[in-house]
Enzyme design. Structure first.
Site, PDB file in Angstrom:
ATOM      1  N   SER A  34      62.182  46.330  28.132  1.00 13.37           N
ATOM      2  CA  SER A  34      62.205  47.377  27.288  1.00 13.37           C
ATOM      3  C   SER A  34      62.494  47.502  25.460  1.00 13.37           C
ATOM      4  O   SER A  34      62.040  46.713  24.907  1.00 13.37           O
ATOM      5  CB  SER A  34      62.756  48.226  28.369  1.00 13.37           C
ATOM      6  OG  SER A  34      62.532  49.837  27.996  1.00 13.37           O
ATOM      7  N   ASP A  72      55.195  50.413  36.529  1.00  9.96           N
ATOM      8  CA  ASP A  72      56.444  51.045  35.348  1.00  9.96           C
ATOM      9  C   ASP A  72      55.429  52.360  34.495  1.00  9.96           C
ATOM     10  O   ASP A  72      54.033  52.571  33.676  1.00  9.96           O
ATOM     11  CB  ASP A  72      55.641  49.957  33.802  1.00  9.96           C
ATOM     12  CG  ASP A  72      57.334  50.330  33.000  1.00  9.96           C
ATOM     13  OD1 ASP A  72      57.668  50.964  32.614  1.00  9.96           O
ATOM     14  OD2 ASP A  72      57.705  48.880  32.269  1.00  9.96           O
ATOM     15  N   HIS A 106      59.684  49.986  36.221  1.00  7.65           N
ATOM     16  CA  HIS A 106      60.392  50.022  34.252  1.00  7.65           C
ATOM     17  C   HIS A 106      61.901  49.183  35.165  1.00  7.65           C
ATOM     18  O   HIS A 106      62.667  50.238  35.599  1.00  7.65           O
ATOM     19  CB  HIS A 106      60.584  50.973  34.008  1.00  7.65           C
ATOM     20  CG  HIS A 106      60.608  50.620  32.536  1.00  7.65           C
ATOM     21  ND1 HIS A 106      60.169  49.916  31.590  1.00  7.65           N
ATOM     22  CD2 HIS A 106      62.155  50.853  31.648  1.00  7.65           C
ATOM     23  CE1 HIS A 106      60.930  49.621  30.259  1.00  7.65           C
ATOM     24  NE2 HIS A 106      62.263  50.670  30.381  1.00  7.65           N
TER      25      HIS A 106
END
Ligand SMILES: *[C@@H]1O[C@H](CO)[C@@H](O)[C@H](O)[C@H]1NC(C)=O
Ligand SMILES: *[C@@H]1O[C@H](CO)[C@@H](O)[C@H](O)[C@H]1NC(C)=O
Length: 326
Positions: free
Chosen positions: A31, A117, A150
Site C-alpha cells: 500500500s 482489493d 487490501h
C-alpha cells in the site's frame, strides 16, 4: 594488561559486526509502503537489486497532489498516464535527483494485487507493471490471482477470510507472501524456520533523519526494528539485507509489533541469513494514518534522493552495511 584488555574489546567488536553483501539489498512494501518501496527502488536503483510490491503503484503517480493520489492512484487507474510518469522519471534522472534509470533493468521485480482489493484496485498495479516494463526491467513476476482484499496475505495469520477488509490488514490467505517476495528476489531459499525473538533489535531512527529536520514533521517514528539472524550476528556469514515498508495504519504506533512478528518475513530471514529492517512511520496532522509519503506531506522532494524519508532510509541502510552496527 590494559592494552591487552582494549585489544580484546577491539577484536570482539570486529567479530560481532555484520557482514552485509551490498549486492544483495532489496525492498518490499504494501500500500503506501508499496508506493514508497517503488520510490526508494527508483531513487536508489544502483544500490537495490530487487523489489516486491503489494497494492502500491507507479513512481510519481500522485505528482505531489493528494487529490490525484486519492483518485487515479487508488481507484481510477484509467486516469494514470504511464508515459507521463516515465517522462518525469527521465527528467528526474537528468536532474541527478534519482540514480540512472539503467540500474533498474537487471533488477528482480515482483508485483502482487488481490482480485478483491477495493482500496488500491488491480488496475493501479497493472499500471505499475507497465511502468516497469516500459522502463526496461527484464525480470518482472506477478501474481494478480489471489482472492484477497487490501491486505498483507499470510499462510496462517490474521483475519479470515482473505477477502476481509480491516485492521491489522494482515489476512490468513494460505499464501506465504513474505516467502514469495524473498524467493522472487533472491531465488529459491532454504525452508523457513522459527525465528528467535532475541534477534529483534531496535534502532533510534531519529539519529538518521537529515540534519535540521524535525522527525515529527516528516513522519518518522523514533524506534525502528532490525531482525539480525543468528548466523549474521557473527560476521562470518555474508548476509543479505531486505527493507520492509508497512502500510498505512500498520506502524507500531497503530498495531504494535503485530506486522513485524506476523507478516512472515522473520522465519525466512532466520533460515537464509537475511537481515530485515522494518522502518516505522509516525502520524502527524498531515498524515493521520501514519502512511509512508508518496504524495508530498514531507516536502515536494519526497520521491527523490533528497526526500527526507528517503534520506533517512538510506542512512539506516548505510549504517547497517557499515561495521558500526553491532
Ligand atoms: C552477494 O550477492 C550477489 C547478488 O545476490 C551474489 O551474486 C553474490 O554471490 C553474493 N556474494 C556473497 C559473498 O555472498
Ligand atoms: C473476489 O473476486 C473474484 C474475481 O472477481 C470473484 O469471483 C469473487 O467472487 C470475489 N470474492 C468476493 C468474496 O467478493
Amino acid at each position: 594488561m590494559i592494552i591487552h584488555f582494549f585489544l580484546f574489546l577491539f577484536l570482539f567488536w570486529i567479530v560481532i559486526a555484520l557482514n552485509i553483501n551490498t549486492s544483495a539489498v532489496s525492498v518490499s512494501g504494501i500500500s503506501s509502503g508499496g508506493y514508497f518501496a517503488v520510490q526508494y527502488h527508483v531513487a536508489h536503483s544502483s544500490e537495490i537489486m530487487g523489489a516486491g510490491i503489494i497494492a502500491g503503484g507507479p513512481y510519481w503517480c500522485s505528482q505531489a497532489n493528494v487529490d490525484i493520489a486519492l483518485t487515479s492512484c487508488m481507484t481510477d487507474p484509467i486516469l494514470i498516464s504511464v508515459d507521463v510518469l516515465i517522462a518525469e522519471t527521465y527528467y528526474a534522472e537528468g536532474l541527478l535527483s534519482i540514480d540512472p534509470v539503467s540500474h533498474l533493468r537487471d533488477d528482480k521485480v515482483f508485483l502482487v494485487s488481490g482480485l478483491n482489493d477495493t482500496v488500491v484496485v488491480q488496475g493501479v498495479m497493472k499500471k505499475l507493471q507497465t511502468y516497469y516494463e516500459k522502463i526496461g526491467v527484464r525480470s518482472i513476476q506477478t501474481n494478480f490471482n489471489i482472492e484477497a482484499e487490501h491486505c498483507f496475505p499470510t499462510e496462517n495469520y490474521g483475519n479470515i477470510p482473505c477477502t476481509f477488509l480491516g485492521s491489522p490488514y494482515i489476512n490468513k490467505c494460505g499464501y506465504d507472501m513474505a516467502g514469495q517476495i524473498l524467493q522472487n528476489i533472491y531465488g529459491k531459499l532454504k525452508s523457513k524456520v522459527s525465528y528467535n525473538p532475541n534477534n529483534i533489535r531496535t534502532i533510534n531512527q531519529h539519529d538518521f533523519v537529515p540534519l535540521h529536520v524535525d522527525p515529527e514533521l516528516i513522519g518518522i517514528n523514533s524506534k525502528g526494528y532490525v531482525y539480525v539472524p543468528t548466523n549474521c550476528a557473527n560476521s562470518k556469514s555474508s548476509c543479505k539485507l531486505h527493507v520492509v515498508f508497512h502500510g498505512c495504519l500498520q506502524s507500531t504506533e497503530n498495531i504494535g509489533e503485530v506486522f513485524i512478528l506476523n507478516a512472515g518475513y522473520l522465519e525466512w530471514a532466520e533460515a537464509n541469513n537475511i537481515v530485515v529492517v522494518f522502518p516505522q512511520t509516525q502520524s502527524n496532522v498531515l498524515n493521520p494514518k501514519a502512511c509512508w509519503d508518496w504524495w508530498g506531506y514531507s516536502g515536494v522532494d519526497f520521491a527523490t534522493k533528497i526526500g527526507p524519508q528517503i534520506i533517512t532510509i538510506n542512512n539506516i541502510i548505510n549504517y547497517i552495511e557499515s561495521s558500526k552496527f553491532e
